[in-house]
Design a protein around this motif. Structure first.
Motif, short mmCIF file in Angstrom:
data_model
loop_
_atom_site.label_atom_id
_atom_site.label_comp_id
_atom_site.label_asym_id
_atom_site.label_seq_id
_atom_site.Cartn_x
_atom_site.Cartn_y
_atom_site.Cartn_z
N ASP A 142 -4.27 -13.41 10.38
CA ASP A 142 -4.60 -14.78 9.94
C ASP A 142 -3.48 -15.39 9.09
N SER B 38 -9.14 -9.17 5.99
CA SER B 38 -8.09 -9.45 6.96
C SER B 38 -7.87 -8.22 7.80
N PRO B 39 -7.10 -8.35 8.89
CA PRO B 39 -6.85 -7.15 9.71
C PRO B 39 -6.18 -6.05 8.88
N GLN B 40 -6.39 -4.83 9.32
CA GLN B 40 -5.87 -3.66 8.61
C GLN B 40 -4.34 -3.63 8.75
N ASP B 41 -3.64 -4.04 7.69
CA ASP B 41 -2.19 -4.17 7.79
C ASP B 41 -1.45 -2.97 7.19
N ALA B 42 -2.18 -1.92 6.86
CA ALA B 42 -1.56 -0.68 6.34
C ALA B 42 -2.55 0.45 6.60
N PRO B 43 -2.07 1.68 6.72
CA PRO B 43 -3.02 2.78 6.94
C PRO B 43 -4.02 2.88 5.80
N SER C 58 0.80 -1.23 0.00
CA SER C 58 0.00 0.00 0.00
C SER C 58 0.83 1.28 0.00
N TYR D 225 -1.48 -7.60 15.95
CA TYR D 225 -1.70 -6.15 15.97
C TYR D 225 -2.03 -5.74 17.40
N SER E 53 -0.13 3.83 1.15
CA SER E 53 -0.45 4.56 2.38
C SER E 53 0.70 4.53 3.38
N TRP E 54 1.72 3.69 3.12
CA TRP E 54 2.90 3.69 3.99
C TRP E 54 3.84 4.85 3.68
N ARG F 127 -5.13 -6.65 1.42
CA ARG F 127 -5.72 -7.58 2.38
C ARG F 127 -6.99 -7.07 3.05
N SER G 15 -5.11 -1.81 1.39
CA SER G 15 -4.02 -2.72 1.07
C SER G 15 -4.69 -3.86 0.34
#
Lengths: 519, 519
Positions: A273, B89-94, A120, A264, A122-123, B159, B157
């Motif tokens: 997961d 999936s969990p938020q792995d990026a802003p 992403s 997290y 967004s990083w 995910r 992202s």
């Protein structure tokens, strides 16, 4: 994904949450303004040159489209404050500002607009913001990870300009510098420098958990945790932070009981997961190291069942021969190396962790488990030698194609399936006939160094540390990087080196090697 | 500019600051999502079409580059909250989001990147922001002025995606709706609609001062204040807000004592260095109207010396003939009309304000001042008739080129330099032979309507209100605009209609006309 059922042990998670550390802070001011100039000879094509009057960024007036780059002199993780006032007639329109943060010069020199990587965007650390009322002390709410800050005045109005009176960064870390012992005076300068940078790398990754990279992706990964914890025991000695992380992994697992590859912290603790064969097993090694460093028996007792379960889950993947099955249903990390087959390294990680599990069972006086694990060590070692060792080439092979990789040799040395002398000649052999499937990440290089030391080739270990991490030092690293390929310094696993992490946990282990073996 | 010395009466400013009003708030939810479609027949080329499943924006999932436009159904001024959660999936990026706010469809349909107007692009209402932790209730800290909100998901992202659960706007105004009396049942529907929109325009401009436009430029201008105050006396009746504004102008003046054209509230009250001949004089008219509406004698007493000083400053500009000097050293507003000469309108504004000053002096029992002002009225009226009236054309002329403009006739009618019957035939004459120098702003149109009423041509006044403000209603105005040219609906004094204010104080006076004259 996302719908997977997860196991949560609320009590364990609560233990972890009680251990959220206070962060140590420090105020850092910029050294001055710099220009970042295209230069093919410079690292990644960008050279940093201090401006002639490099203090002049402060107190100068800036209008529409003016910009400057601040150099804070070192890699920082923290919160930025900027004091701004208007100059001229009253501020009759908002100020529009853009700020770009870079760990490396490339990040502030190259436009993010062209970013086309596969993770992403967004990083990428930038903010466009409006300041309605000047003067203002602008406190940016997000945490940034940077050395360079580019400030662009996108617009003021025709009636006013702006002046920046001050900039500062309040750095954060759960690593207490006061606990890090200084190196003895006789340590060579280059080793001293590597230790300094490694400690700083670890410190900047130590937040409310051991993050993998404070710029990206900021998560707690069990594989990275293990290396950070090892370096931590020889530096910051923050045992509680390791304990917190172990309880987070122990308290939240995947449906089948596997320790998740990463967790997290926010908004509430949750496990991702992602299931990585080797990472789940390394929970056992991490617990082993924690007990060895802290002698915290109650944590060992409480987390032991989870460690034991990881061994069982790892063993469940063995085929009738006693070899870890390699098919399309699993994922084991090992390294980012393209084309790397994971079967043999995974077998080695299993043996490596079984050995540590056996030791823990012994400490806990669990004879039944200890014998059981011992039998599995014998089984898997025997199977490895029988099916993964190529007698003709005298190398370990992996997968259906009998791939020969550095990773397989390194991990089999660490698994101690052969005596030290044989391991030493194995390591010599790979230097003489380097496998074409190489090593990519500092994570893999760490295991390579550890294998050299374990095989008794201490000198080669030191010269490899000097070549690899020393290469980053020569290339100007303030902190050690996620990825370093001396032959391709723009390499990225994500399609753009702008998004690589340049302060990455798994790269911090020179401090561990130096302080454990070299003093 | 900026270094000019300003006069500050701290006590007066303190009176003003004590009167900062509490704001009334109201929670508004969007009606649904809409599409904004290019259509040459539509106003400014953009047509708003509700989406087929217009409630579906809420609860749908959005990934990278997805977007939607919310229609809040009406023009709002306030603070926006958006509830967002991750899906997958969990938020792995802003999450990287862009929000664009538009009073008009064009603002969310056309890219701001191409904006090339001559006032600051920082007024264009957009934000690019990062949300590090989901779910989040995103409370945007800045105040926006909008009906349409475009939300663009710039990146998530691979995910996870996002879902928006709720959006709302907490509107703010110092206008109390409960104080606005409903119109009688027999008021025609179109007049009722104009009143409704005018009241809303005024309400949305009423904040901690009477702003000229809540989107842009949010300042308190004395000319705009006078019209808002007039409408306010017939609607919200917030006398204290007018008092606060009068004290701000009275408390902070330019070096020579002139009331500044506009003041800022933040970070601390300050007057701008803009000096407009007519605006400074209109402080007197504004004080007159305030006293008339409120009968607040102590405020009149305290501010009278400043009003009197404005008349003196205005009179100091008279040449030997008794005519306001027209040269390159001054600036009088009158209207945005291109090429308009300001001499004759300024002479008329002076007379208009002298008349109100004389009345105030009478109320205060200041005979000496009253006689002095009366003598100046005689002087300036006589001079106007002698030097600015063209006997051949039977029209007022202005400047060296003897320019004939609508503004000169309108303002001379308002100044009452001739008897009502003569004024009426003058107004008839301009309808028969329309001067080529027309009228551009609703501010000028206001004075035109007032002149028609004063000249006794009430029917014409009503039909002009219907034509002008009624035109905006037919064009879909939610609030009345800064600028309206039925022949060119993309007209802007700033080089781009994206930056025009579409809720503008000086456009709110239909409520005044309707409630004062038409009921």
């Amino acid at each position: 994904m996302g719908d997977q059922k997860l196991i949560k042990n609320t009590k364990m998670v609560e233990v972890a949450e009680q251990l959220i550390p206070e962060l140590y802070t420090r105020e850092v001011k910029p050294m001055g303004s710099v220009s970042i100039i295209a230069d093919e000879q410079a690292l990644q094509g960008w050279k940093v040159v201090p401006d002639i009057e490099s203090d002049n960024w402060c107190g100068r007036t800036y209008g529409k489209r003016d910009s400057f780059v601040l150099d804070f002199g070192d890699h920082l993780v923290g919160y930025v404050t900027l004091s701004i006032q208007s100059v001229g007639s009253p501020q009759d329109a908002p100020l529009k500002l853009k700020m770009t943060f870079g760990e490396m010069p490339c990040e502030v020199a190259e436009s993010f607009d062209n970013y086309n990587g596969n993770i992403s965007s967004s990083w990428l650390q930038e903010e466009t913001l409006y300041v309605d009322v000047l003067p203002a002390e602008l406190k940016l709410p997000r945490r940034y990870c940077f050395r360079f800050l580019k400030v662009e005045v996108l617009d003021t109005s025709r009636r006013y300009q702006v002046m920046f009176n001050q900039a500062s960064c309040t750095t954060v870390s759960s690593g207490d510098d006061a606990r890090v012992e200084p190196l003895p005076a006789n340590v060579p300068e280059d080793i001293r420098m590597m230790d300094y940078i490694a400690v700083k790398t670890l410190r900047n990754c130590m937040q409310t958990v051991f993050e993998d990279g404070p710029k990206r992706d900021r998560r707690l990964w069990v594989g990275d945790l293990r290396l950070q914890a090892q370096a931590n025991y020889y530096t910051f000695k923050n045992y509680d932070l390791v304990k917190r992380c172990l309880y987070l992994f122990g308290g939240m697992r995947l449906e089948d009981g596997t320790v998740g590859a990463c967790v997290y912290e926010k908004p509430n603790p949750q496990v991702d997961d992602i299931n990585l064969y080797d990472y789940a097993l390394l929970f056992v090694a991490c617990l082993h190291d924690y007990y060895e460093a802290s002698t915290d028996l109650s944590t060992l007792e409480e987390l032991w069942p989870i460690a034991m379960e990881q061994l069982e889950i790892g063993l469940a993947r063995l085929d009738v021969r006693g070899i870890v099955r390699d098919d399309s249903t699993w994922w084991s990390f090992t390294d980012w190396q393209d084309g790397l087959n994971k079967q043999t390294p995974a077998q080695a990680v299993l043996i490596y962790c079984l050995r540590r599990g056996k030791e823990l069972a012994g400490i806990l006086g669990l004879d039944k488990e200890r014998h059981y694990i011992e039998s599995k060590i014998e089984l898997t070692v025997k199977a490895a030698l029988e099916h993964l060792w190529d007698d003709t080439q005298c190398l370990f092979v992996s997968g259906e194609t009998m791939q020969i990789s550095w990773a397989s040799q390194v991990w089999m040395v660490l698994a101690e399936v052969m005596p030290q002398e044989v391991n030493r000649s194995l390591m010599d052999r790979v230097f003489e006939q380097p496998p074409s499937i190489g090593m990519t990440t500092p994570y893999m290089y760490h295991h390579f160094i550890e294998a050299l030391i374990l095989a008794g080739n201490y000198d080669q270990a030191v010269s490899q540390i000097r070549a690899y991490w020393g290469g980053m030092v020569k290339d100007g690293a303030d902190t050690f990087w996620e990825l370093y390929n001396p032959a391709d310094k723009k390499l990225s696993p994500y399609g753009s080196f702008l998004i690589n992490s340049y302060c990455h946990a798994w790269s911090c282990t020179p401090a561990y090697f130096i302080r454990k073996y070299m003093l």
